[in-house]
Design a protein around this motif. Sequence first.
Motif, short mmCIF file in Angstrom:
data_model
loop_
_atom_site.label_atom_id
_atom_site.label_comp_id
_atom_site.label_asym_id
_atom_site.label_seq_id
_atom_site.Cartn_x
_atom_site.Cartn_y
_atom_site.Cartn_z
N GLY A 10 0.27 24.58 11.53
CA GLY A 10 1.03 24.67 12.85
C GLY A 10 2.11 25.58 12.59
N THR A 11 2.84 25.95 11.53
CA THR A 11 3.98 26.91 11.29
C THR A 11 3.77 28.25 12.04
OG1 THR A 11 4.33 26.20 9.00
CG2 THR A 11 5.34 28.16 9.56
N PRO A 12 4.87 28.23 12.80
CA PRO A 12 4.93 29.47 13.81
C PRO A 12 5.59 30.55 13.26
CG PRO A 12 6.26 27.85 14.58
CD PRO A 12 5.86 27.39 13.53
N LEU A 13 5.50 31.70 13.53
CA LEU A 13 6.08 32.96 13.04
C LEU A 13 6.17 33.72 14.51
CD1 LEU A 13 4.41 34.01 10.00
CD2 LEU A 13 6.28 32.65 10.12
N GLU A 14 7.45 34.14 14.63
CA GLU A 14 7.67 34.89 15.99
C GLU A 14 8.89 36.05 15.80
OE1 GLU A 14 9.16 33.77 20.48
OE2 GLU A 14 7.64 32.52 19.68
N ASN A 91 8.72 50.42 27.95
CA ASN A 91 9.45 49.32 28.40
C ASN A 91 9.04 48.05 28.44
OD1 ASN A 91 11.73 51.15 29.08
ND2 ASN A 91 10.53 51.76 30.97
N ASP A 92 7.68 47.92 28.09
CA ASP A 92 7.09 46.70 27.92
C ASP A 92 7.90 45.69 26.64
OD1 ASP A 92 5.36 46.59 29.78
OD2 ASP A 92 3.54 46.59 28.52
N VAL A 93 8.21 44.57 26.97
CA VAL A 93 8.83 43.76 25.60
C VAL A 93 7.77 43.11 25.12
CG1 VAL A 93 10.66 42.14 25.09
CG2 VAL A 93 11.03 43.92 26.88
N LEU A 94 7.46 43.12 23.94
CA LEU A 94 6.29 42.54 23.09
C LEU A 94 6.86 41.26 22.33
CD1 LEU A 94 4.07 45.44 21.99
CD2 LEU A 94 3.68 43.83 24.07
N THR A 95 6.32 40.12 22.43
CA THR A 95 6.64 39.06 21.39
C THR A 95 5.55 39.04 20.66
OG1 THR A 95 7.96 37.99 23.23
CG2 THR A 95 6.97 36.74 21.37
N LEU A 96 5.52 38.78 19.21
CA LEU A 96 4.69 38.93 18.08
C LEU A 96 4.73 37.43 17.94
CD1 LEU A 96 5.82 42.06 16.33
CD2 LEU A 96 4.39 41.84 18.26
N LYS A 97 3.52 36.84 17.62
CA LYS A 97 3.51 35.46 17.15
C LYS A 97 2.19 35.44 16.16
CE LYS A 97 4.91 33.57 21.46
NZ LYS A 97 5.01 32.44 22.52
N ASP A 106 -5.19 29.20 -2.23
CA ASP A 106 -4.21 30.17 -2.38
C ASP A 106 -3.85 31.27 -1.31
OD1 ASP A 106 -6.47 31.67 -2.92
OD2 ASP A 106 -5.40 32.59 -4.92
N ARG A 107 -4.89 30.76 -0.10
CA ARG A 107 -4.71 31.65 1.04
C ARG A 107 -4.44 30.81 2.56
NH1 ARG A 107 -9.26 33.18 -1.99
NH2 ARG A 107 -9.31 35.31 -2.03
N TYR A 108 -3.59 31.62 3.24
CA TYR A 108 -3.04 30.95 4.38
C TYR A 108 -3.49 32.03 5.67
CZ TYR A 108 0.61 29.48 1.12
OH TYR A 108 1.14 28.78 0.27
N TYR A 109 -4.21 31.07 6.51
CA TYR A 109 -4.87 31.57 7.66
C TYR A 109 -4.24 31.50 8.82
CZ TYR A 109 -9.08 31.76 4.25
OH TYR A 109 -9.85 31.75 3.10
N PHE A 110 -3.95 32.61 9.66
CA PHE A 110 -3.32 32.74 10.72
C PHE A 110 -3.97 33.14 11.80
CE2 PHE A 110 0.23 32.68 7.57
CZ PHE A 110 1.34 32.17 8.01
N ASP A 111 -3.70 32.63 13.26
CA ASP A 111 -3.76 33.35 14.32
C ASP A 111 -2.69 34.24 14.61
OD1 ASP A 111 -6.57 32.15 14.55
OD2 ASP A 111 -5.97 30.51 15.91
#
Length: 132
Positions: A10-14, A91-97, A106-111
């Motif tokens: 559940g850890t989010p990155l943004e 001019n689009d503003v992108l939010t990366l998540k 030893d692997r971290y799986y992200f959406d």
Amino acid sequence: MNIVEEFSVGTPLEITLPPVSRLDLIKYAGASGDFNPIHTIDEEATKAGLPGIIAHGMWTMGNLAKLFTPYYEEVFLEDYSVAFKGMVFLNDVLTLKASLVSIQNDRYYFDVAALNQKNEAVVKGSAVLKRF
């Protein structure tokens, strides 16, 4: 201290990028060798039936990987796959998540996803970080 050890499911990155500029796309065209004029010349994009120039899909994909750069001393990007869901315009503003969906050994799986200012996904995919 290892930052990735603090990750849990559940850890989010943004990250929110500045608005897409013509200069961003010109620089990317030069760096990538993709000089398709729909990415840099308004008239050519219009002739192709587009409402305006669009960002290179790989420009968006590459930016999405920026979510993981703070962790590259501890992990590397082992696998990265995306699907392009929409066009990115000037001019689009992108939010990366990214959201951590599982940890296996030893692997971290992200959406991962890139959303425009209308909260529409323009890129969706997955990434796997592997610890050294």
